[in-house]
Design an enzyme around this catalytic site. Structure first.
Site, PDB file in Angstrom:
ATOM      1  N   TYR A  72       0.996  -1.282   0.020  1.00 41.38           N
ATOM      2  CA  TYR A  72       0.095   0.082  -0.037  1.00 41.38           C
ATOM      3  C   TYR A  72       0.959   1.263  -0.024  1.00 41.38           C
ATOM      4  CZ  TYR A  72      -3.207   3.769   1.643  1.00 41.38           C
ATOM      5  OH  TYR A  72      -3.912   4.640   1.558  1.00 41.38           O
ATOM      6  N   GLU A 132      -3.727   7.272  -3.943  1.00 43.64           N
ATOM      7  CA  GLU A 132      -3.442   6.136  -3.316  1.00 43.64           C
ATOM      8  C   GLU A 132      -3.474   4.941  -4.206  1.00 43.64           C
ATOM      9  OE1 GLU A 132      -6.324   4.387   0.214  1.00 43.64           O
ATOM     10  OE2 GLU A 132      -6.899   3.978  -1.615  1.00 43.64           O
TER      11      GLU A 132
END
Ligand code: ADP
Ligand code: MG
Length: 400
Positions: free
Chosen positions: A109, A197
């Protein structure tokens, strides 16, 4: 403003972020052509809606033949996908992204946010990608890496490399991963994003590093200088009430209550919502008509507020500094006449030309309930709501 995954990927890839080959499709036949053009023998069919959690909701399908591509596309298009983020009504799938499926060894991530307290862009990363960041933060907060970027010099190569080593990447993957992180940072900075993101940033079985999902949010106040970003706006993904408001230059946020609010100034609009709650009801919206609101703008505000069928009372609360109460009053009267408004209107006016404004309202012959103070206005609006709800269908008939 939010954009779709495929749009975010295109923007990011222009900044050097590595992504798999992919093409957007609007029909099952197109999906098959796209798969053919991409080549290979495994494709992911991804629903394009402004929401995460699509994988868990069945919105991301792995396919291994053209027949499967067609079937998955036909199944997804036109479906309302309900994810953790959409609410129970879900979101209608109107576009698909067809992408080469890659063999995943590891999902990481990497996210960029604006840390308002630090007044800096901040990178948050963790080796435990795939899940939503909220879950990761709850389940393994210790795994979170955080880097704050100094705006005067921007993100440095060593910072990106340090982050990539911190994510447990091996030496051969570091150049690609660094390119992805620096590229995403530059896209954030140069396109006036408020959030980028990449989840997951994947390491493939053959050692490549690729962004498999991308999400970007932009600063609405900077869109005027980013026309190439602004044109990515998909109005069908937004609350139609908010989309309408932005066309009129009104600042509107739809809520779930029954008292529609027309207020000037964001602070006063917030205070009005608080006072309605204090008086025992819920506001239907936040609406700031802005300074210098013309009668036309007030009329547009009424149309917008009343387009919500939940609205049973309208509360107009104007403190006129730049505004003029007589203009607002004219707008209220014009709107009440032109739009045949049948719900009670409570109006509290104060400031410039207030006497003239009140005179216009009282001489209009319309049933507009005057209020002296904000608290008085909120109480009267809630009382009117009570009457209306009690009268039920009767009041609608009387209005006709
Ligand atoms: P969401 O976050 O909305 O669930 P993602 O794009 O992250 O959607 O996809 C969900 C999961 O699907 C990913 O975590 C990844 O495991 C898998 N996936 C997505 N794209 C690909 C791809 N191109 N190849 C292989 N697997 C993929
Ligand atoms: Mg994802």
């Amino acid at each position: 403003m939010d954009i779709h995954e495929y749009q975010a990927k295109e923007l990011l890839s222009n900044f050097g972020v590595p992504i798999p080959r992919g093409i957007v499709a609007y029909t099952p036949d197109q999906a098959v052509y796209c798969a053919r053009e991409i080549g290979g023998n495994r494709w992911v069919i991804k629903a394009q809606i402004h929401s995460g959690g699509r994988g868990q909701a069945g919105g991301v399908r792995i396919t291994t033949s053209e027949h499967e591509v067609h079937a998955a596309a036909a199944d997804l298009l036109g479906r309302r996908l309900v994810t953790k983020q959409t609410g129970p009504q879900g979101k209608l799938v109107q576009r698909l992204y067809i992408e080469a499926a890659v063999p995943i060894a590891k999902e990481l991530y990497v996210g960029f946010v604006l840390d308002r307290r630090a007044e800096r862009i901040c990178v948050v990363a963790t080796p435990e990608g795939g899940m939503e960041i909220e879950e990761i933060a709850a389940q393994s907060p210790g795994s979170l890496l955080r880097v704050v970027i100094e705006p005067a010099v921007g993100m440095q190569g060593f910072q990106a490399r340090e982050l990539c080593f911190g994510l447990g990447l091996e030496a051969p993957q570091i150049p690609d991963a660094t390119r992805a992180v620096i590229g995403a940072y530059r896209a954030f900075r140069d396109l006036d994003a408020t959030m980028v993101e990449i989840n997951p940033l994947a390491v493939t079985a053959d050692g490549r590093v690729l962004a498999l999902d991308a999400k970007m949010t932009f600063d609405d106040n900077a869109l005027f200088r980013r026309p190439n970003v602004r044109e990515l706006r998909d109005y069908t993904e937004e609350d139609p009430r908010e989309a309408d408001a932005s066309k009129f230059g009104l600042n509107y946020v739809g809520l779930d209550g029954q008292i529609g609010c027309i207020v000037n100034g964001a602070g006063l609009a917030m205070a009005t919502m608080d006072m309605i709650k204090l008086a025992g009801a819920e506001p239907a919206n936040f609406l700031d008509v802005g300074g210098g609101a013309s009668p036309e703008r007030v009329a547009a505000a009424f149309r917008l507020v009343l387009s919500d069928p939940r609205v049973k009372v309208v509360l107009v609360n104007i403190f006129a500094g730049i505004n003029r109460c007589d203009w607002i009053a004219q707008g209220v009267v014009q709107a009440a006449r032109d739009q045949h408004i049948s719900v009670p209107i409570v109006a509290r006016l104060a400031g410039t030309n207030v006497d003239e404004g009140r005179r216009i309202l009282s001489e209009s012959g319309l049933h507009i309930i005057p209020a002296e103070s904000l608290a008085d206005a909120a109480r009267k609006a809630v009382a009117a709501l009570g009457d209306d709800v009690r009268a039920g269908a009767g009041s609608a008939q009387a209005a006709r």
